[in-house]
Every structure is written in structure tokens, then in C-alpha cells.
Design an enzyme around this catalytic site. Structure first.
Site, mmCIF file in Angstrom:
data_model
loop_
_atom_site.group_PDB
_atom_site.id
_atom_site.type_symbol
_atom_site.label_atom_id
_atom_site.label_comp_id
_atom_site.label_asym_id
_atom_site.label_seq_id
_atom_site.Cartn_x
_atom_site.Cartn_y
_atom_site.Cartn_z
ATOM 1 N N MET A 117 0.790 -1.191 0.000
ATOM 2 C CA MET A 117 0.000 0.000 0.000
ATOM 3 C C MET A 117 0.835 1.258 0.000
ATOM 4 O O MET A 117 0.442 2.211 -0.629
ATOM 5 C CB MET A 117 -1.009 -0.037 1.138
ATOM 6 C CG MET A 117 -0.616 0.793 2.320
ATOM 7 S SD MET A 117 -1.336 0.420 3.887
ATOM 8 C CE MET A 117 -0.099 -0.660 4.547
ATOM 9 N N PRO A 118 2.014 1.357 0.658
ATOM 10 C CA PRO A 118 2.747 2.617 0.576
ATOM 11 C C PRO A 118 3.492 2.753 -0.757
ATOM 12 O O PRO A 118 3.945 1.768 -1.334
ATOM 13 C CB PRO A 118 3.746 2.549 1.723
ATOM 14 C CG PRO A 118 3.525 1.288 2.428
ATOM 15 C CD PRO A 118 2.586 0.463 1.637
ATOM 16 N N LEU A 119 3.588 3.990 -1.202
ATOM 17 C CA LEU A 119 4.464 4.332 -2.315
ATOM 18 C C LEU A 119 5.497 5.288 -1.751
ATOM 19 O O LEU A 119 5.150 6.350 -1.232
ATOM 20 C CB LEU A 119 3.683 4.988 -3.448
ATOM 21 C CG LEU A 119 4.528 5.549 -4.595
ATOM 22 C CD1 LEU A 119 5.341 4.446 -5.269
ATOM 23 C CD2 LEU A 119 3.645 6.260 -5.604
#
Length: 126
Positions: free
Chosen positions: A1-3
Site C-alpha cells: 500500500m505505501p508508495l
């Protein structure tokens, strides 16, 4: 989910850049409940005149070796979790690559879960 986006002055070794990415990932999985293998990162190097960081904002003495870490992630983490992440990342980068804690600038950008598509034109979290 994180970029994750990491921006730094050009000229650092591939080992240095790898260490930045590794420690960001470890801190995210260790403190922010980011799932294993959820690793999406972009590392950009810039000429020193293309990175601007005030050398004394908030009384923090920064050098030209400042590293910017911007993470876009799902909203909802507590302030305590975020503080733990900041501290772990700063400590581990200081240990591993001698990055001064003063030279680590972190920004979290929180978004709703439906703002992600990991492929196939599908909103996997919506």
C-alpha cells in the site's frame, strides 16, 4: 500500500541508495504494520542545486546531504505509530550509512484506501 519516494543529491553509491530503501522498508514493516512484500519505491538523485532544504528551519542544522523521504499510504495510523516510524528510520540510517538525523526529512501523505490500483485497472482495496 505505501508508495515511497526518496530524493537525494546525486553521487551516492548504489549501496547507499539500497540501504536507504532497505531501512525505509524495514521501518514501515516494523512500526506501521505494512505487509511483507508491499515494497514500491522510487529513488531520485538530483544535482545539489535542485534540492532545497533550509539549513536551519526549526533550529535543525541541515547539510547538503539531506534526504527527502515521502510516503503515500493509507490513512489511519496514530501519532504514536508515526513517531515510532520516524525515530526508527532516523536511528537505523544513522547506524547503517552515517546519515545525520538532522539530514532526514520525512513526509507522510495519507490517502483513502480506494485511491490505489496495484494493477489490472482494479481498485483492490475499494
Amino acid at each position: 500500500m505505501p508508495l515511497v519516494r526518496i530524493d537525494l543529491v546525486s553521487g551516492k553509491s548504489s549501496e547507499y541508495r539500497t540501504a536507504l530503501a532497505d531501512e525505509v522498508y524495514k521501518a514501515m514493516t516494523g512500526t506501521m504494520n505494512v505487509p511483507e512484500n508491499d515494497r514500491f519505491m522510487v529513488i531520485n538523485e538530483h544535482k545539489d542545486y535542485n534540492l532545497v532544504a533550509d539549513p536551519a528551519y526549526l533550529g535543525i542544522q541541515r547539510t547538503r546531504d539531506v534526504v527527502f523521504v515521502q510516503i503515500t499510504l493509507n490513512a489511519g495510523r496514530t501519532v504514536e505509530v508515526k513517531k515510532a516510524f520516524y525515530a526508527q528510520l532516523a536511528n537505523k540510517l544513522a547506524e547503517r550509512i552515517n546519515l545525520r538525523k538532522e539530514d532526514l526529512f520525512i513526509s507522510l501523505v495519507e490517502v483513502p484506501k480506494e485511491n490505489w490500483s496495484f494493477g489490472n485497472g482494479v481498485a483492490q482495496y475499494a
